[in-house]
Design a protein around this motif. Structure first.
Motif, PDB file in Angstrom:
ATOM      1  N   ILE A   1      55.934  39.334  26.978  1.00  0.00           N
ATOM      2  CA  ILE A   1      56.614  40.413  26.267  1.00  0.00           C
ATOM      3  C   ILE A   1      56.171  41.751  26.862  1.00  0.00           C
ATOM      4  N   TYR A   2      56.985  42.771  26.641  1.00  0.00           N
ATOM      5  CA  TYR A   2      56.650  44.128  27.111  1.00  0.00           C
ATOM      6  C   TYR A   2      56.700  45.059  25.915  1.00  0.00           C
ATOM      7  N   GLU A   3      55.612  45.762  25.668  1.00  0.00           N
ATOM      8  CA  GLU A   3      55.510  46.697  24.547  1.00  0.00           C
ATOM      9  C   GLU A   3      55.860  48.087  25.044  1.00  0.00           C
ATOM     10  N   GLU A   4      56.954  48.634  24.566  1.00  0.00           N
ATOM     11  CA  GLU A   4      57.457  49.934  25.028  1.00  0.00           C
ATOM     12  C   GLU A   4      56.538  51.082  24.589  1.00  0.00           C
ATOM     13  N   SER A   5      55.926  50.963  23.423  1.00  0.00           N
ATOM     14  CA  SER A   5      55.120  52.062  22.887  1.00  0.00           C
ATOM     15  C   SER A   5      53.880  52.363  23.731  1.00  0.00           C
ATOM     16  N   ASN A   6      53.246  51.341  24.294  1.00  0.00           N
ATOM     17  CA  ASN A   6      52.052  51.583  25.116  1.00  0.00           C
ATOM     18  C   ASN A   6      52.256  51.222  26.589  1.00  0.00           C
ATOM     19  N   ARG A   7      53.461  50.834  26.947  1.00  0.00           N
ATOM     20  CA  ARG A   7      53.848  50.522  28.327  1.00  0.00           C
ATOM     21  C   ARG A   7      52.983  49.417  28.947  1.00  0.00           C
ATOM     22  N   LEU A   8      52.656  48.404  28.149  1.00  0.00           N
ATOM     23  CA  LEU A   8      51.878  47.267  28.644  1.00  0.00           C
ATOM     24  C   LEU A   8      52.671  45.980  28.446  1.00  0.00           C
ATOM     25  N   SER A   9      52.488  45.060  29.385  1.00  0.00           N
ATOM     26  CA  SER A   9      53.100  43.747  29.231  1.00  0.00           C
ATOM     27  C   SER A   9      52.013  42.764  28.781  1.00  0.00           C
ATOM     28  N   TYR A  10      52.454  41.743  28.034  1.00  0.00           N
ATOM     29  CA  TYR A  10      51.523  40.768  27.472  1.00  0.00           C
ATOM     30  C   TYR A  10      51.988  39.357  27.824  1.00  0.00           C
ATOM     31  N   THR A  11      51.009  38.453  27.941  1.00  0.00           N
ATOM     32  CA  THR A  11      51.298  37.049  28.209  1.00  0.00           C
ATOM     33  C   THR A  11      50.640  36.214  27.114  1.00  0.00           C
ATOM     34  N   MET A  12      51.353  35.196  26.659  1.00  0.00           N
ATOM     35  CA  MET A  12      50.843  34.322  25.612  1.00  0.00           C
ATOM     36  C   MET A  12      49.774  33.395  26.189  1.00  0.00           C
ATOM     37  N   HIS A  13      48.591  33.425  25.577  1.00  0.00           N
ATOM     38  CA  HIS A  13      47.490  32.520  25.924  1.00  0.00           C
ATOM     39  C   HIS A  13      47.065  31.839  24.628  1.00  0.00           C
ATOM     40  N   GLY A  14      47.442  30.601  24.463  1.00  0.00           N
ATOM     41  CA  GLY A  14      47.163  29.903  23.208  1.00  0.00           C
ATOM     42  C   GLY A  14      48.029  30.497  22.114  1.00  0.00           C
ATOM     43  N   ASP A  15      47.390  31.007  21.081  1.00  0.00           N
ATOM     44  CA  ASP A  15      48.106  31.617  19.964  1.00  0.00           C
ATOM     45  C   ASP A  15      48.158  33.141  20.050  1.00  0.00           C
ATOM     46  N   TYR A  16      47.614  33.716  21.106  1.00  0.00           N
ATOM     47  CA  TYR A  16      47.476  35.170  21.184  1.00  0.00           C
ATOM     48  C   TYR A  16      48.171  35.743  22.411  1.00  0.00           C
ATOM     49  N   TYR A  17      48.674  36.942  22.250  1.00  0.00           N
ATOM     50  CA  TYR A  17      49.201  37.697  23.386  1.00  0.00           C
ATOM     51  C   TYR A  17      48.069  38.574  23.919  1.00  0.00           C
ATOM     52  N   LEU A  18      47.773  38.417  25.191  1.00  0.00           N
ATOM     53  CA  LEU A  18      46.746  39.231  25.830  1.00  0.00           C
ATOM     54  C   LEU A  18      47.402  40.147  26.855  1.00  0.00           C
ATOM     55  N   PRO A  19      46.914  41.396  26.974  1.00  0.00           N
ATOM     56  CA  PRO A  19      47.534  42.332  27.918  1.00  0.00           C
ATOM     57  C   PRO A  19      47.326  41.882  29.364  1.00  0.00           C
ATOM     58  N   ASP A  20      48.348  42.120  30.184  1.00  0.00           N
ATOM     59  CA  ASP A  20      48.261  41.818  31.614  1.00  0.00           C
ATOM     60  C   ASP A  20      47.634  43.027  32.304  1.00  0.00           C
ATOM     61  N   LEU A  21      46.334  43.000  32.420  1.00  0.00           N
ATOM     62  CA  LEU A  21      45.605  44.128  33.011  1.00  0.00           C
ATOM     63  C   LEU A  21      45.238  43.808  34.443  1.00  0.00           C
ATOM     64  N   VAL A  22      45.365  44.811  35.300  1.00  0.00           N
ATOM     65  CA  VAL A  22      45.018  44.671  36.703  1.00  0.00           C
ATOM     66  C   VAL A  22      44.088  45.809  37.064  1.00  0.00           C
ATOM     67  N   VAL A  23      42.973  45.502  37.676  1.00  0.00           N
ATOM     68  CA  VAL A  23      42.032  46.526  38.096  1.00  0.00           C
ATOM     69  C   VAL A  23      42.560  47.161  39.371  1.00  0.00           C
TER      70      VAL A  23
END
Length: 124
Positions: A5-27
């Motif tokens: 999913i992509y959250e427009e309010s904070n401009r971050l995309s998330y991927t489902m891991h188990g029961d939780y959506y975690l942000p797709d962060l890249v250093v």
């Protein structure tokens, strides 16, 4: 449920891991280009403003912020050096006549200017 999913309010995309959506962060692996004042600001943010530091880091704005702070601090020190030297009567004539006195005064002026800049720009 969607895997991504992509959250427009904070401009971050998330991927489902188990029961939780975690942000797709890249250093961001770019080499930092900021100088002395940028490094001091970074350390201050890490220790005293961790939420702001994390926000700047996660949005990719940290390096730009540190570069801007570093550039502004350098310019302010340069301007203050010139003004304080004029006010105290430190001239090129003095430099030629008594070099050690000139060096001592300029070192003192630089230390004062840097202390002011650190308090006003870096540690706030």
């Amino acid at each position: 449920m969607k895997k991504h999913i992509y959250e427009e309010s904070n401009r971050l995309s998330y991927t489902m891991h188990g029961d939780y959506y975690l942000p797709d962060l890249v250093v961001n692996e770019e080499e930092p280009t900021y100088g002395k004042y940028g490094m001091l600001r970074k350390q201050f943010l890490k220790v005293h403003r961790p939420a702001r530091y994390q926000y700047l880091l996660m949005t990719g704005e940290l390096t730009a912020h540190l570069n801007r702070v570093d550039q502004e601090a350098r310019e302010q020190v340069k301007i203050m050096l010139k003004q304080m030297a004029e006010k105290q009567g430190v001239t090129e004539q003095m430099k030629m006549q008594d070099q050690m006195k000139w060096v001592g005064l300029m070192n003192s002026i630089k230390a004062c200017a840097e202390e002011i800049v650190l308090k006003e720009r870096i540690y706030m």
